[in-house]
Design a protein around this motif. Structure first.
Motif, PDB file in Angstrom:
ATOM      1  N   HIS A   1      31.054 152.810 -32.559  1.00 32.05           N
ATOM      2  CA  HIS A   1      29.727 152.467 -33.503  1.00 32.05           C
ATOM      3  C   HIS A   1      29.121 151.345 -33.002  1.00 32.05           C
ATOM      4  N   THR A   2      27.595 151.432 -32.824  1.00 30.98           N
ATOM      5  CA  THR A   2      26.871 150.597 -32.627  1.00 30.98           C
ATOM      6  C   THR A   2      26.098 150.267 -33.511  1.00 30.98           C
ATOM      7  N   GLY A   3      26.251 148.690 -34.149  1.00 32.68           N
ATOM      8  CA  GLY A   3      25.220 148.238 -35.181  1.00 32.68           C
ATOM      9  C   GLY A   3      23.746 148.417 -34.909  1.00 32.68           C
ATOM     10  N   VAL A   4      22.983 148.736 -35.941  1.00 35.34           N
ATOM     11  CA  VAL A   4      21.556 149.037 -35.808  1.00 35.34           C
ATOM     12  C   VAL A   4      20.719 148.149 -36.821  1.00 35.34           C
ATOM     13  N   ILE A   5      19.791 147.191 -36.562  1.00 40.57           N
ATOM     14  CA  ILE A   5      19.023 146.549 -37.648  1.00 40.57           C
ATOM     15  C   ILE A   5      17.514 146.707 -36.911  1.00 40.57           C
ATOM     16  N   PHE A   6      16.710 147.284 -38.036  1.00 39.16           N
ATOM     17  CA  PHE A   6      15.544 147.503 -38.026  1.00 39.16           C
ATOM     18  C   PHE A   6      14.736 146.274 -38.187  1.00 39.16           C
ATOM     19  N   LEU A   7      13.756 145.898 -37.445  1.00 42.85           N
ATOM     20  CA  LEU A   7      12.868 144.600 -37.896  1.00 42.85           C
ATOM     21  C   LEU A   7      11.573 145.116 -37.939  1.00 42.85           C
ATOM     22  N   ALA A   8      10.711 144.953 -39.414  1.00 40.59           N
ATOM     23  CA  ALA A   8       9.539 145.295 -39.453  1.00 40.59           C
ATOM     24  C   ALA A   8       8.640 144.368 -38.542  1.00 40.59           C
ATOM     25  N   HIS A   9       7.624 145.059 -38.495  1.00 40.33           N
ATOM     26  CA  HIS A   9       6.393 144.270 -37.569  1.00 40.33           C
ATOM     27  C   HIS A   9       5.498 143.681 -38.572  1.00 40.33           C
ATOM     28  N   GLU A  10       5.515 143.773 -39.763  1.00 41.19           N
ATOM     29  CA  GLU A  10       4.749 143.294 -41.049  1.00 41.19           C
ATOM     30  C   GLU A  10       5.746 142.565 -41.978  1.00 41.19           C
ATOM     31  N   THR A  11       5.102 141.440 -42.416  1.00 37.97           N
ATOM     32  CA  THR A  11       6.091 140.877 -43.449  1.00 37.97           C
ATOM     33  C   THR A  11       5.991 141.386 -44.750  1.00 37.97           C
ATOM     34  N   ALA A  12       5.014 142.632 -45.060  1.00 39.59           N
ATOM     35  CA  ALA A  12       5.431 143.259 -46.504  1.00 39.59           C
ATOM     36  C   ALA A  12       6.052 144.521 -46.298  1.00 39.59           C
TER      37      ALA A  12
END
Length: 163
Positions: free
Chosen positions: A85-96
């Motif tokens: 299992h690999t943890g995946v976190i998405f990071l939005a490029h916009e603040t909203a």
């Protein structure tokens, strides 16, 4: 602060070099005792190369990667990891976030979603939470493997069971 038994490998995949450096610096400064080994990738293709070579414990993916987008990278990671299992976190490029983007990322297989304006404390807390989940998943898989092996062999003699 959670202390892990070994340094945890984190891949930061983002097209923006400044963002990669900022995230890496936040993690290095706040982790203490060199708990994290940081890898960087500037696009989806290089993210998959780094993933294949180093098998990170956590991947932080920007939602706006060049080449392969974050959803494609996440899907490929889920296919390649097999029983790991690999943890995946998405990071939005916009603040909203209208909500649609975070839902799309979670449906693609992400464990968590961050807005671009998240602070260092929030980033670190979410990274540790996902790594804690990954550690527990690894421990569960290991225990299940040990139970499986015990079911196949006699505890006293070590010979194969008749079952």
């Amino acid at each position: 602060m959670t202390v892990f038994l070994r340094p945890m490998k984190i891949l930061i995949a983002a097209g923006n070099k400044g963002l990669r450096e900022r995230l890496g610096q936040l993690l290095r400064n706040n982790s203490g005792d060199n708990q994290f080994v940081i890898y960087e990738a500037e696009d989806g293709k290089s993210a998959m190369t780094v993933f294949s070579e180093s098998h990170p414990d956590l991947v932080i993916l920007s939602t706006n990667l060049d080449g392969l987008d974050g959803s494609e990278v996440c899907g490929r990671i889920r296919k390649l990891e097999g029983k790991r299992h690999t943890g995946v976190i998405f990071l939005a490029h916009e603040t909203a976030d209208s909500g649609a983007l975070s839902v799309q990322c979670l449906k693609a297989g992400a464990d968590d979603f961050l807005r671009a304006d998240c602070g260092g404390d929030e980033l670190l807390a979410r990274v540790i939470a996902v790594l804690r989940l990954k550690t527990m998943t690894d421990e569960l898989r290991s225990a299940n493997h040990r139970l499986h092996m015990l079911s196949l062999t006699d505890d006293l003699t070590g010979l194969s069971n008749m079952r």
